[in-house]
Design an enzyme around this catalytic site. Structure first.
Site, PDB file in Angstrom:
ATOM      1  N   THR A  37       0.740  -1.144  -0.053  1.00  0.00           N
ATOM      2  CA  THR A  37      -0.153  -0.035   0.057  1.00  0.00           C
ATOM      3  C   THR A  37       0.886   1.356  -0.042  1.00  0.00           C
ATOM      4  O   THR A  37       0.537   1.992  -0.700  1.00  0.00           O
ATOM      5  CB  THR A  37      -0.970  -0.089   1.247  1.00  0.00           C
ATOM      6  OG1 THR A  37      -1.626  -1.216   1.051  1.00  0.00           O
ATOM      7  CG2 THR A  37      -1.864   1.295   1.200  1.00  0.00           C
ATOM      8  N   GLU A  45       1.147   9.692  -5.732  1.00  0.00           N
ATOM      9  CA  GLU A  45       1.926  11.002  -5.440  1.00  0.00           C
ATOM     10  C   GLU A  45       2.511  11.469  -6.718  1.00  0.00           C
ATOM     11  O   GLU A  45       2.808  12.500  -7.039  1.00  0.00           O
ATOM     12  CB  GLU A  45       2.559  10.827  -3.875  1.00  0.00           C
ATOM     13  CG  GLU A  45       1.859  11.002  -2.981  1.00  0.00           C
ATOM     14  CD  GLU A  45       2.184  12.007  -2.068  1.00  0.00           C
ATOM     15  OE1 GLU A  45       2.550  13.002  -2.467  1.00  0.00           O
ATOM     16  OE2 GLU A  45       1.762  11.877  -0.650  1.00  0.00           O
ATOM     17  N   HIS A  71      -6.950   0.091  -0.916  1.00  0.00           N
ATOM     18  CA  HIS A  71      -6.142  -0.650  -1.797  1.00  0.00           C
ATOM     19  C   HIS A  71      -7.203  -2.161  -1.712  1.00  0.00           C
ATOM     20  O   HIS A  71      -6.974  -2.847  -0.631  1.00  0.00           O
ATOM     21  CB  HIS A  71      -4.953  -1.042  -1.027  1.00  0.00           C
ATOM     22  CG  HIS A  71      -3.738  -1.657  -1.861  1.00  0.00           C
ATOM     23  ND1 HIS A  71      -2.556  -1.915  -1.541  1.00  0.00           N
ATOM     24  CD2 HIS A  71      -3.885  -2.412  -3.119  1.00  0.00           C
ATOM     25  CE1 HIS A  71      -1.650  -2.454  -2.417  1.00  0.00           C
ATOM     26  NE2 HIS A  71      -2.714  -2.738  -3.453  1.00  0.00           N
TER      27      HIS A  71
END
Length: 133
Positions: A37, A45, A71
């Site tokens: 994750t 990002e 996730h």
């Protein structure tokens, strides 16, 4: 700020092939050798920051301020993961809100939201310097 040319609906994609440095087992002992994750978060990002970079003015950068990660599927080593970020809102030419989805070659593996702000480098560095003492 210089993000006023970013429009709702614009998208960008990023990809990575799952390698050892992306494994959940690198985050904590006993986890499986699958896409972690935190690695997914880094891809989100990087994709959003890369999208914003050409829209920033001289002496500006973007920083992530919020990341919601759902996730929902495991990805094994050697499989490519693709993230798509989509602009949902631009506020006062500083904040950009994204939604995102992730998939591998087998299935959708995640979704969520991400928020970034355009900031002046000098002002940001001055704030950090103040915390250093």
């Amino acid at each position: 700020m210089a993000v006023d040319d970013i429009k709702v609906g614009m998208t960008a994609t990023g990809t990575v092939t799952v390698a050892e440095e992306h494994y959940a087992s690198k985050v904590f002992s006993g986890a499986p050798d699958v896409y972690a994750t935190p690695s997914l978060g880094a891809l989100i990002e990087a994709t959003a920051a890369g999208f914003m970079e050409p829209h920033l003015g001289e002496g500006q950068m973007s920083v992530g301020t919020q990341l919601v990660i759902n996730h929902t599927g495991a990805t094994p080593p050697g499989v490519e993961v693709t993230v798509e970020v989509q602009v949902e809102a631009v506020d006062r030419d500083r904040r950009v809100d994204f939604s995102w989805t992730a998939k591998d070659v087998f299935a959708d593996i995640g979704n969520g939201t991400h928020q970034r702000f355009a900031l002046d480098n000098d002002r940001f560095e001055a704030g950090i310097a103040g915390k250093r003492g």
